[in-house]
Structure formats: structure tokens, C-alpha cells
Design a protein around this motif. Sequence first.
Motif, PDB file in Angstrom:
ATOM      1  N   SER A   1       0.843  -1.205   0.000  1.00 19.83           N
ATOM      2  CA  SER A   1       0.000   0.000   0.000  1.00 19.83           C
ATOM      3  C   SER A   1       0.874   1.250   0.000  1.00 19.83           C
ATOM      4  CB  SER A   1      -0.929   0.004   1.221  1.00 19.83           C
ATOM      5  OG  SER A   1      -0.167   0.106   2.397  1.00 19.83           O
ATOM      6  N   LYS A   2       0.265   2.345  -0.434  1.00 21.11           N
ATOM      7  CA  LYS A   2       0.999   3.613  -0.461  1.00 21.11           C
ATOM      8  C   LYS A   2       1.098   4.122   0.980  1.00 21.11           C
ATOM      9  CE  LYS A   2       0.996   8.074  -2.728  1.00 21.11           C
ATOM     10  NZ  LYS A   2       0.115   9.126  -3.229  1.00 21.11           N
ATOM     11  N   GLY A   3       2.295   4.423   1.392  1.00 21.22           N
ATOM     12  CA  GLY A   3       2.488   4.836   2.775  1.00 21.22           C
ATOM     13  C   GLY A   3       2.117   6.289   3.021  1.00 21.22           C
ATOM     14  N   ILE A   4       1.846   6.612   4.281  1.00 17.10           N
ATOM     15  CA  ILE A   4       1.624   8.018   4.627  1.00 17.10           C
ATOM     16  C   ILE A   4       2.809   8.491   5.475  1.00 17.10           C
ATOM     17  CG2 ILE A   4      -0.874   8.264   4.427  1.00 17.10           C
ATOM     18  CD1 ILE A   4      -1.074   7.609   7.417  1.00 17.10           C
ATOM     19  N   GLN A   5       3.270   9.678   5.140  1.00 19.28           N
ATOM     20  CA  GLN A   5       4.416  10.234   5.871  1.00 19.28           C
ATOM     21  C   GLN A   5       3.898  11.094   7.033  1.00 19.28           C
ATOM     22  OE1 GLN A   5       7.827  11.423   3.610  1.00 19.28           O
ATOM     23  NE2 GLN A   5       8.234  13.135   4.980  1.00 19.28           N
ATOM     24  N   ILE A   6       4.383  10.779   8.218  1.00 18.40           N
ATOM     25  CA  ILE A   6       3.950  11.513   9.420  1.00 18.40           C
ATOM     26  C   ILE A   6       5.157  12.229  10.015  1.00 18.40           C
ATOM     27  CG2 ILE A   6       3.006  11.228  11.761  1.00 18.40           C
ATOM     28  CD1 ILE A   6       1.562   8.693  10.610  1.00 18.40           C
ATOM     29  N   PRO A   7       5.093  13.553  10.117  1.00 18.00           N
ATOM     30  CA  PRO A   7       6.245  14.269  10.694  1.00 18.00           C
ATOM     31  C   PRO A   7       6.401  13.987  12.182  1.00 18.00           C
ATOM     32  CG  PRO A   7       4.426  15.774  10.291  1.00 18.00           C
ATOM     33  CD  PRO A   7       4.011  14.448   9.728  1.00 18.00           C
ATOM     34  N   ALA A   8       7.621  14.110  12.671  1.00 14.51           N
ATOM     35  CA  ALA A   8       7.913  13.826  14.087  1.00 14.51           C
ATOM     36  C   ALA A   8       7.097  14.713  15.023  1.00 14.51           C
ATOM     37  CB  ALA A   8       9.401  14.002  14.343  1.00 14.51           C
ATOM     38  N   SER A   9       6.747  15.918  14.546  1.00 10.52           N
ATOM     39  CA  SER A   9       5.981  16.843  15.383  1.00 10.52           C
ATOM     40  C   SER A   9       4.567  16.338  15.685  1.00 10.52           C
ATOM     41  CB  SER A   9       5.906  18.212  14.711  1.00 10.52           C
ATOM     42  OG  SER A   9       5.323  18.072  13.435  1.00 10.52           O
ATOM     43  N   ASP A  10       4.077  15.393  14.875  1.00 12.59           N
ATOM     44  CA  ASP A  10       2.738  14.821  15.099  1.00 12.59           C
ATOM     45  C   ASP A  10       2.755  13.631  16.052  1.00 12.59           C
ATOM     46  OD1 ASP A  10       1.636  16.669  13.463  1.00 12.59           O
ATOM     47  OD2 ASP A  10       1.224  15.335  11.788  1.00 12.59           O
ATOM     48  N   ILE A  11       3.960  13.281  16.512  1.00 11.30           N
ATOM     49  CA  ILE A  11       4.071  12.103  17.388  1.00 11.30           C
ATOM     50  C   ILE A  11       3.999  12.539  18.846  1.00 11.30           C
ATOM     51  CG2 ILE A  11       5.571  10.198  18.119  1.00 11.30           C
ATOM     52  CD1 ILE A  11       6.612  10.085  15.217  1.00 11.30           C
ATOM     53  N   ASP A  12       3.099  11.883  19.578  1.00 11.59           N
ATOM     54  CA  ASP A  12       2.921  12.199  20.992  1.00 11.59           C
ATOM     55  C   ASP A  12       3.710  11.216  21.855  1.00 11.59           C
ATOM     56  OD1 ASP A  12       1.910  13.369  23.266  1.00 11.59           O
ATOM     57  OD2 ASP A  12       0.073  12.193  23.290  1.00 11.59           O
ATOM     58  N   VAL A  13       3.532   9.927  21.609  1.00 15.01           N
ATOM     59  CA  VAL A  13       4.206   8.870  22.379  1.00 15.01           C
ATOM     60  C   VAL A  13       4.966   7.978  21.412  1.00 15.01           C
ATOM     61  CG1 VAL A  13       3.841   6.869  23.888  1.00 15.01           C
ATOM     62  CG2 VAL A  13       2.411   8.885  24.170  1.00 15.01           C
ATOM     63  N   MET A  14       6.195   7.662  21.783  1.00 10.19           N
ATOM     64  CA  MET A  14       7.064   6.859  20.914  1.00 10.19           C
ATOM     65  C   MET A  14       7.770   5.830  21.791  1.00 10.19           C
ATOM     66  SD  MET A  14       9.499   8.711  18.137  1.00 10.19           S
ATOM     67  CE  MET A  14      10.712   9.290  19.285  1.00 10.19           C
ATOM     68  N   LYS A  15       7.009   4.880  22.301  1.00  6.87           N
ATOM     69  CA  LYS A  15       7.620   3.868  23.175  1.00  6.87           C
ATOM     70  C   LYS A  15       7.355   2.481  22.594  1.00  6.87           C
ATOM     71  CE  LYS A  15       7.837   6.565  27.399  1.00  6.87           C
ATOM     72  NZ  LYS A  15       7.309   6.770  28.755  1.00  6.87           N
ATOM     73  N   LYS A  16       6.478   1.722  23.241  1.00  4.33           N
ATOM     74  CA  LYS A  16       6.167   0.370  22.736  1.00  4.33           C
ATOM     75  C   LYS A  16       5.569   0.458  21.336  1.00  4.33           C
ATOM     76  CE  LYS A  16       6.925  -3.152  25.537  1.00  4.33           C
ATOM     77  NZ  LYS A  16       7.579  -4.383  25.075  1.00  4.33           N
ATOM     78  N   ASN A  17       4.678   1.422  21.159  1.00  5.43           N
ATOM     79  CA  ASN A  17       4.095   1.724  19.850  1.00  5.43           C
ATOM     80  C   ASN A  17       4.054   3.244  19.725  1.00  5.43           C
ATOM     81  OD1 ASN A  17       3.448  -0.881  18.626  1.00  5.43           O
ATOM     82  ND2 ASN A  17       2.096  -1.137  20.380  1.00  5.43           N
ATOM     83  N   ILE A  18       3.495   3.725  18.643  1.00  4.99           N
ATOM     84  CA  ILE A  18       3.474   5.176  18.420  1.00  4.99           C
ATOM     85  C   ILE A  18       2.033   5.685  18.512  1.00  4.99           C
ATOM     86  CG2 ILE A  18       3.895   6.978  16.683  1.00  4.99           C
ATOM     87  CD1 ILE A  18       6.307   5.306  15.758  1.00  4.99           C
ATOM     88  N   ILE A  19       1.849   6.744  19.318  1.00  6.50           N
ATOM     89  CA  ILE A  19       0.535   7.399  19.406  1.00  6.50           C
ATOM     90  C   ILE A  19       0.720   8.833  18.918  1.00  6.50           C
ATOM     91  CG2 ILE A  19      -1.392   8.064  20.903  1.00  6.50           C
ATOM     92  CD1 ILE A  19      -0.554   5.803  22.828  1.00  6.50           C
ATOM     93  N   LEU A  20      -0.159   9.258  18.016  1.00  7.70           N
ATOM     94  CA  LEU A  20      -0.057  10.609  17.451  1.00  7.70           C
ATOM     95  C   LEU A  20      -0.890  11.604  18.255  1.00  7.70           C
ATOM     96  CD1 LEU A  20      -0.435   9.686  13.662  1.00  7.70           C
ATOM     97  CD2 LEU A  20       1.655   9.766  15.025  1.00  7.70           C
ATOM     98  N   ASN A  21      -0.559  12.884  18.078  1.00  7.58           N
ATOM     99  CA  ASN A  21      -1.338  13.919  18.768  1.00  7.58           C
ATOM    100  C   ASN A  21      -2.400  14.538  17.859  1.00  7.58           C
ATOM    101  OD1 ASN A  21       0.171  15.575  17.111  1.00  7.58           O
ATOM    102  ND2 ASN A  21       1.657  16.069  18.701  1.00  7.58           N
ATOM    103  N   THR A  22      -2.597  13.926  16.716  1.00  9.82           N
ATOM    104  CA  THR A  22      -3.583  14.423  15.756  1.00  9.82           C
ATOM    105  C   THR A  22      -4.294  13.252  15.075  1.00  9.82           C
ATOM    106  OG1 THR A  22      -3.847  15.858  13.845  1.00  9.82           O
ATOM    107  CG2 THR A  22      -1.829  14.608  13.927  1.00  9.82           C
ATOM    108  N   THR A  23      -5.340  13.573  14.319  1.00 11.27           N
ATOM    109  CA  THR A  23      -6.050  12.490  13.619  1.00 11.27           C
ATOM    110  C   THR A  23      -5.627  12.451  12.148  1.00 11.27           C
ATOM    111  OG1 THR A  23      -7.880  13.975  13.176  1.00 11.27           O
ATOM    112  CG2 THR A  23      -8.106  12.566  15.097  1.00 11.27           C
ATOM    113  N   TYR A  24      -5.664  11.258  11.571  1.00 12.03           N
ATOM    114  CA  TYR A  24      -5.343  11.070  10.150  1.00 12.03           C
ATOM    115  C   TYR A  24      -6.484  10.333   9.478  1.00 12.03           C
ATOM    116  CZ  TYR A  24      -0.519  12.710  10.030  1.00 12.03           C
ATOM    117  OH  TYR A  24       0.604  13.491  10.030  1.00 12.03           O
ATOM    118  N   LYS A  25      -6.741  10.656   8.216  1.00 15.05           N
ATOM    119  CA  LYS A  25      -7.820   9.968   7.487  1.00 15.05           C
ATOM    120  C   LYS A  25      -7.275   8.743   6.784  1.00 15.05           C
ATOM    121  CE  LYS A  25     -11.079  13.663   6.851  1.00 15.05           C
ATOM    122  NZ  LYS A  25     -11.715  14.567   5.914  1.00 15.05           N
TER     123      LYS A  25
END
Lengths: 143, 155
Positions: free
Chosen positions: B131-155
Motif C-alpha cells: 500500500s501507499k504509505g503516509i508520511q507523518i512528521p515527528a511533530s505529530d508524534i505524541d508517544v514513541m515507546k512500545k508503539n506510536i501514538i499521534l497527537n492528531t487524527t489522520y484519514k
Amino acid sequence: MGVKRKVITSDDILGKDAVDPDGQILGVITKLHIDKDSKQLVGITIDQGFMKPNLFFGLKYIKNFGVDTVFLSKIPTEKYIGLDVLDEKGKFIGSVKKVTTKRNKVTSIEVHRGMRKFSIASSDIQEISEGVILKPNYKIGEV
Amino acid sequence: MDKTTKEKQIPIVSDKEKNVLKFESMRDYVGKQVVSKSGEQIGTIVDVLFTDKGVKGIVVASGPFSRFYVDLSFFSTISDKAMLTINPVILLVGKEVFDSDGKKLGRVSTIKRKGNSNDLEAVVVKKRIYSKGIQIPASDIDVMKKNIILNTTYK
């Protein structure tokens, strides 16, 4: 643009993954707990899988009911049990056997190494996440 | 092999050195477990790279086909275990990504860094391999530990 539904059903929650604040998937939500008198949802049960005990999370520790997951606002202390405890040089000190908390914050951990048991205060802990790393010159207390 | 045995077993041929105890051996490093800043055991040391000026860095194996080089400056100590002062961002590959609405976006397929540093610029997330990937900037990342949780929503 879709409108966010304010009311969701049990089907929207049951079977979904419960994710703690570290992003770790703790398990699948299997039960909803409802207060008979107030008719309000009071918590959820998370099935952690084979050989692991189920976890109950009260409503106040649920951050939000998401699209595919349910976010929790608290890391269960059970997650820390069994973690290796290392000093700042990486020397193995023991394994976490018990976690003491006060107002949802870790105050101390009980560490076992063979027959030895001792406690370490949270002020002597540098990192507690995937493992426990102690600060230099940490002190051990009696259990 | 401890250092006393090492000194006993190896005769010294040198005009300058009389005591080899002060030196560290490659054997003291190779095979040691590497622990990240968060306390996770991320792999073992498989090689030590050096120039004529000394040790420069360490090659860590984090899986059967996954090896990476870490500069010596990122190690706080190499004693019983090799302790890192960082959580290497290259280990984010394969982690699950959730947006702030709890939606599963997929898994990290590649990461973009500033050069070869540990500073994350963006992650590319894919739901399926092709599938075509989506690029997420580091500034949208809230938690980066076991998994990644973003601070915004994506469609």
C-alpha cells in the motif's frame, strides 16, 4: 465530512484493543461493567491472553473510546512485575516482584534476587519502562 | 577469561607497556547485551569498530538480519551490559501507529532522520506491504515507546 457519534454501543467497545499510555496493547476488551443502580458504565475488563490475569480498569482510567482502540490513562503496575532491575552500569540487581503506588504513582518497588528481598524507592529509579534502571548510589531498604 | 589469566597467559613484547591489565579486550565487548535508555534489551554487540585513534563505535545485532552501528558517544557505560543514553529511532520500524482518535494507521515501514543522527524527522506508515504509505512528521508524534501514538487524527 462525517459527524462524530456521541453515543456508542457495546459492539463499538468489545473486542477492541486496550492501549496504555506507553502505546502498549494490553489486551482485548471482553466485558463492560455497568452499575445496576446508577445505570452507568463503571469500567472494562481486559483479557491479556493466555496465562495472564484479566485486568479491570475503572472508567476514570479510560482516556477515550477510539475508532479501533481504547486508550487508557494509566499504566497498570502489573506490567512492571518481572522486569529486570539494572544499576547504572547494567549490573543485574534482581527482578521486580511487587510495586507500591500512592495516587497512581510508583513509590517503591520490591526486588527479589534468589532468596534476597529488598525495596528500592522511586527516587532512586532513573527509568522504569521496558526495564528498570537505577540511579548511581541508589539505596536499598529492607522489606 | 579474566584479566589476571589474560596477563598470565600472554607474554608481553613491548618496550613501553609492562601491564596489559589497563587495556580492554575486544572479547570484553563482543556478546554483551545492549540496553536502551528506556531499559529495553535491544540486542547484542557483534563487532567493535576502531581507527588508529581508538574505538569509534559498536555494531549491534537486534535480530538475525538487523544490524546497526552506534557511535561510542551514545554509550554511557559498557560494563556488565552496554548501556545506551538513547532509544535508537531506527528500532521504530515495525511499530504500530495509532492516531489520537484511536485509529490504527498501520506499521512503520521506514523512518526519515537528519542524516545518520538519532533525530527523527518523519515516519512512513503502511497498512499493507504494497500500500501507499503516509508520511507523518515527528511533530505529530505524541508517544514513541512500545508503539506510536499521534497527537492528531489522520484519514
